[in-house]
Scaffold this motif. Structure first.
Motif, PDB file in Angstrom:
ATOM      1  N   ILE A 103       0.832  -1.207   0.000  1.00 16.46           N
ATOM      2  CA  ILE A 103       0.000   0.000   0.000  1.00 16.46           C
ATOM      3  C   ILE A 103       0.867   1.258   0.000  1.00 16.46           C
ATOM      4  CG2 ILE A 103      -1.667   1.337   1.351  1.00 16.46           C
ATOM      5  CD1 ILE A 103      -2.894  -1.311   2.242  1.00 16.46           C
ATOM      6  N   LEU A 104       1.954   1.255   0.775  1.00 15.67           N
ATOM      7  CA  LEU A 104       2.863   2.399   0.756  1.00 15.67           C
ATOM      8  C   LEU A 104       3.428   2.613  -0.643  1.00 15.67           C
ATOM      9  CD1 LEU A 104       4.851   2.041   4.106  1.00 15.67           C
ATOM     10  CD2 LEU A 104       3.216   3.833   3.496  1.00 15.67           C
ATOM     11  N   GLY A 105       3.731   1.514  -1.329  1.00 16.60           N
ATOM     12  CA  GLY A 105       4.223   1.625  -2.701  1.00 16.60           C
ATOM     13  C   GLY A 105       3.205   2.267  -3.621  1.00 16.60           C
ATOM     14  N   MET A 106       1.929   1.917  -3.443  1.00 12.15           N
ATOM     15  CA  MET A 106       0.874   2.521  -4.258  1.00 12.15           C
ATOM     16  C   MET A 106       0.695   3.996  -3.929  1.00 12.15           C
ATOM     17  SD  MET A 106      -2.064  -0.430  -4.548  1.00 12.15           S
ATOM     18  CE  MET A 106      -2.929   0.505  -5.824  1.00 12.15           C
ATOM     19  N   ILE A 107       0.927   4.358  -2.675  1.00 15.16           N
ATOM     20  CA  ILE A 107       0.821   5.762  -2.288  1.00 15.16           C
ATOM     21  C   ILE A 107       1.969   6.564  -2.895  1.00 15.16           C
ATOM     22  CG2 ILE A 107       1.006   7.366  -0.336  1.00 15.16           C
ATOM     23  CD1 ILE A 107      -0.489   5.274   1.343  1.00 15.16           C
ATOM     24  N   VAL A 108       3.188   6.001  -2.812  1.00 16.67           N
ATOM     25  CA  VAL A 108       4.371   6.718  -3.283  1.00 16.67           C
ATOM     26  C   VAL A 108       4.363   6.891  -4.793  1.00 16.67           C
ATOM     27  CG1 VAL A 108       6.881   6.545  -3.542  1.00 16.67           C
ATOM     28  CG2 VAL A 108       5.821   6.099  -1.329  1.00 16.67           C
ATOM     29  N   GLN A 109       4.108   5.810  -5.528  1.00 18.24           N
ATOM     30  CA  GLN A 109       4.226   5.880  -6.978  1.00 18.24           C
ATOM     31  C   GLN A 109       2.947   5.496  -7.709  1.00 18.24           C
ATOM     32  OE1 GLN A 109       8.023   4.645  -8.309  1.00 18.24           O
ATOM     33  NE2 GLN A 109       7.373   4.173 -10.375  1.00 18.24           N
ATOM     34  N   GLY A 110       2.009   4.907  -6.982  1.00 16.21           N
ATOM     35  CA  GLY A 110       0.796   4.461  -7.633  1.00 16.21           C
ATOM     36  C   GLY A 110      -0.351   5.433  -7.581  1.00 16.21           C
ATOM     37  N   ASN A 111      -0.121   6.610  -7.009  1.00 17.89           N
ATOM     38  CA  ASN A 111      -1.144   7.669  -6.987  1.00 17.89           C
ATOM     39  C   ASN A 111      -2.421   7.236  -6.287  1.00 17.89           C
ATOM     40  OD1 ASN A 111       0.597   9.242  -8.780  1.00 17.89           O
ATOM     41  ND2 ASN A 111      -0.053   7.791 -10.347  1.00 17.89           N
ATOM     42  N   LEU A 112      -2.305   6.374  -5.297  1.00 21.53           N
ATOM     43  CA  LEU A 112      -3.491   5.826  -4.638  1.00 21.53           C
ATOM     44  C   LEU A 112      -4.364   6.917  -4.030  1.00 21.53           C
ATOM     45  CD1 LEU A 112      -5.003   3.240  -3.737  1.00 21.53           C
ATOM     46  CD2 LEU A 112      -3.593   3.283  -1.666  1.00 21.53           C
ATOM     47  N   LEU A 113      -3.733   7.927  -3.438  1.00 21.13           N
ATOM     48  CA  LEU A 113      -4.485   8.953  -2.731  1.00 21.13           C
ATOM     49  C   LEU A 113      -5.146   9.964  -3.659  1.00 21.13           C
ATOM     50  CD1 LEU A 113      -2.132   9.605   0.328  1.00 21.13           C
ATOM     51  CD2 LEU A 113      -4.053   8.030   0.117  1.00 21.13           C
ATOM     52  N   GLU A 114      -4.908   9.851  -4.947  1.00 19.37           N
ATOM     53  CA  GLU A 114      -5.634  10.712  -5.883  1.00 19.37           C
ATOM     54  C   GLU A 114      -7.064  10.229  -6.095  1.00 19.37           C
ATOM     55  OE1 GLU A 114      -3.704  11.292  -9.603  1.00 19.37           O
ATOM     56  OE2 GLU A 114      -1.890  12.136  -8.722  1.00 19.37           O
ATOM     57  N   PHE A 115      -7.333   8.974  -5.755  1.00 17.16           N
ATOM     58  CA  PHE A 115      -8.657   8.370  -5.935  1.00 17.16           C
ATOM     59  C   PHE A 115      -9.153   8.549  -7.377  1.00 17.16           C
ATOM     60  CE2 PHE A 115      -8.358   9.774  -1.484  1.00 17.16           C
ATOM     61  CZ  PHE A 115      -8.447   8.547  -0.856  1.00 17.16           C
ATOM     62  N   ASN A 116      -8.223   8.344  -8.290  1.00 18.87           N
ATOM     63  CA  ASN A 116      -8.519   8.529  -9.714  1.00 18.87           C
ATOM     64  C   ASN A 116      -8.229   7.221 -10.442  1.00 18.87           C
ATOM     65  OD1 ASN A 116      -8.618   9.188 -12.443  1.00 18.87           O
ATOM     66  ND2 ASN A 116      -7.638  11.181 -12.167  1.00 18.87           N
ATOM     67  N   TYR A 117      -9.239   6.647 -11.035  1.00 19.79           N
ATOM     68  CA  TYR A 117      -9.115   5.367 -11.735  1.00 19.79           C
ATOM     69  C   TYR A 117      -8.007   5.402 -12.778  1.00 19.79           C
ATOM     70  CZ  TYR A 117     -10.425   1.580 -14.953  1.00 19.79           C
ATOM     71  OH  TYR A 117     -10.414   0.477 -15.781  1.00 19.79           O
ATOM     72  N   GLU A 118      -7.827   6.541 -13.432  1.00 19.35           N
ATOM     73  CA  GLU A 118      -6.868   6.631 -14.536  1.00 19.35           C
ATOM     74  C   GLU A 118      -5.421   6.708 -14.057  1.00 19.35           C
ATOM     75  OE1 GLU A 118      -7.916   9.829 -17.096  1.00 19.35           O
ATOM     76  OE2 GLU A 118      -9.819   8.926 -17.729  1.00 19.35           O
ATOM     77  N   THR A 119      -5.186   7.090 -12.817  1.00 20.38           N
ATOM     78  CA  THR A 119      -3.806   7.262 -12.354  1.00 20.38           C
ATOM     79  C   THR A 119      -3.345   6.175 -11.381  1.00 20.38           C
ATOM     80  OG1 THR A 119      -4.519   8.718 -10.554  1.00 20.38           O
ATOM     81  CG2 THR A 119      -3.941   9.757 -12.654  1.00 20.38           C
ATOM     82  N   ILE A 120      -4.244   5.281 -10.970  1.00 19.39           N
ATOM     83  CA  ILE A 120      -3.848   4.218 -10.044  1.00 19.39           C
ATOM     84  C   ILE A 120      -2.921   3.231 -10.744  1.00 19.39           C
ATOM     85  CG2 ILE A 120      -4.680   2.195  -8.774  1.00 19.39           C
ATOM     86  CD1 ILE A 120      -7.093   3.769  -7.947  1.00 19.39           C
ATOM     87  N   ARG A 121      -1.833   2.875 -10.090  1.00 23.47           N
ATOM     88  CA  ARG A 121      -0.880   1.894 -10.598  1.00 23.47           C
ATOM     89  C   ARG A 121      -0.780   0.758  -9.582  1.00 23.47           C
ATOM     90  NH1 ARG A 121      -2.202   4.474 -14.184  1.00 23.47           N
ATOM     91  NH2 ARG A 121      -1.009   6.022 -15.365  1.00 23.47           N
ATOM     92  N   LEU A 122      -1.007  -0.459 -10.039  1.00 25.53           N
ATOM     93  CA  LEU A 122      -1.059  -1.588  -9.120  1.00 25.53           C
ATOM     94  C   LEU A 122       0.315  -2.061  -8.656  1.00 25.53           C
ATOM     95  CD1 LEU A 122      -3.886  -3.780 -10.710  1.00 25.53           C
ATOM     96  CD2 LEU A 122      -4.032  -2.270  -8.717  1.00 25.53           C
TER      97      LEU A 122
END
Length: 371
Positions: A103-122
């Motif tokens: 989850i930290l990885g998704m926050i750092v580079q996966g744009n998780l906190l943008e809550f945007n389907y287009e910018t989320i990186r798994l």
């Protein structure tokens, strides 16, 4: 959050600190300085702080492998204490750490906190590579002895290498590992561009993650084996342990240099030859640091690096997601007016100086954040 443990391997904390200092301190400052000077020798030196475009290896290509390797070193020291605990606590510990790192990885580079389907990186970050390698190796460590762990690492290298070597090409956009990522990650892959509701793959993104998890695990496993050797030999014959670790590391480097004739050293897809090459360097470094700091007790000149090493996750996450340049600019804008050419250097030094001060405050108060 945990306080410092007197039984920690001090050489590991210092080596980890060096890795983080290069990542969130020295490298960005050197690059900012390079923007204001025109010196061919300096810019040639600066290339060591940039990734190789495809084949080859530079100093900067060691940062991520060293991070994974040191995660492996901690496994014997942390899990040996938990194996004897009742129930399934050790498994909960492993999976909890895996999930938090992911989850930290998704926050750092996966744009998780943008809550945007287009910018989320798994799957697109060093922390997630660590999580994948840690999960595989930790579960294996619970059930396999040292010899079987080494055999498992060899199996991972073979399994990874068969399709990589028989795919027919080993090019940035034409290799088996890249094909697997495109197939399974789709629009959740890093380097994807969205236009009017449709997406396309970038031509400039060459990193791979899913298939490369096998060799991520080998890097972590090399650290795990090193940690086990050091832990078991710490109170018996540490000098012999140093020779063994350094010797095996040199052997891995030699094998990798031969292997690269068939499978090149390519960090972006974490080839088998790159795994052995970088892992061998990591083993040599760990052996030397262990000898110098834990055996000879020459640690005082290097202890400042523990400010980074004891809170490595904090250093990585804070430096990745928070930019302190605006705060620094509010204090230094008067100086910047007199030295406009040095503006970016001033802001960069200030930004990473704030990161260091945060880590120093945590260190002096005995606050060490673990996952």
């Amino acid at each position: 959050m945990k306080t410092n443990n007197a039984n920690r391997l001090e050489s590991l904390d210092i080596l980890r600190g060096l890795d983080l200092f290069l990542l969130v301190g020295l490298q960005p400052i050197l690059i900012a300085f390079g923007q204001i000077i025109d010196n061919r020798t300096y810019h040639t030196f600066l290339q060591q702080f940039e990734h190789v475009e495809w084949e080859g290896f530079r100093l900067w290509d060691l940062i991520m492998p060293l991070f994974l390797f040191m995660t492996g070193i901690t496994i014997p020291f942390s899990l040996d204490r938990k194996i004897e605990q009742p129930g399934k606590e050790v498994y909960r510990h492993i999976f909890r750490r895996f999930v938090v790192l992911w989850i930290l990885g998704m926050i750092v580079q996966g744009n998780l906190l943008e809550f945007n389907y287009e910018t989320i990186r798994l799957y697109s970050n060093t922390l997630q590579a660590i999580a994948a390698g840690y999960l595989l190796v930790s579960l294996a460590y619970l059930h396999l002895n040292l010899r079987k762990l080494i055999s498992l690492g060899c199996c991972f290298l073979i399994i990874y290498s068969i399709p990589i070597s028989t795919w027919g090409a080993l090019l940035p956009h034409d290799n088996f590992a890249f094909y697997i990522d495109r197939m399974f990650l789709q629009n959740f892959m890093d380097g994807v561009h969205w236009t009017d509701g449709s997406w396309s793959f970038s031509e400039n993104y060459h990193y791979t993650w899913i298939w490369s998890s096998l060799t991520f695990a080998v890097t972590v496993l090399m650290g795990c084996v090193t940690g086990k050797l050091i832990k078991d030999g710490k109170d018996k014959d540490p000098i012999r342990t140093v020779w063994y670790v350094v010797g095996v590391g040199i052997a891995c480097i030699f094998v990798s240099l031969l292997w690269q004739l068939q499978q090149p050293i390519i960090k972006k897809i974490w080839t088998g030859s790159m795994t052995l090459y970088s892992g061998g360097i990591c083993m040599v470094l760990m052996g030397l640091f262990y000898y110098l700091i834990d055996v000879l007790k020459i640690a005082a000149p290097f202890r400042w690096l523990k400010v980074y090493g004891m809170n490595s996750i904090v250093a990585y996450v804070v430096a990745s997601i928070i930019d302190f340049r605006s705060a620094v600019h509010s204090l230094t804008h008067g100086v910047e007016e007199y030295f406009p050419a040095y503006k970016d250097l001033i802001l960069t030094v200030g930004n990473y100086g704030v990161v260091f001060l945060i880590l120093l405050l945590l260190y002096r108060r005995g606050i060490f954040v673990k996952v």
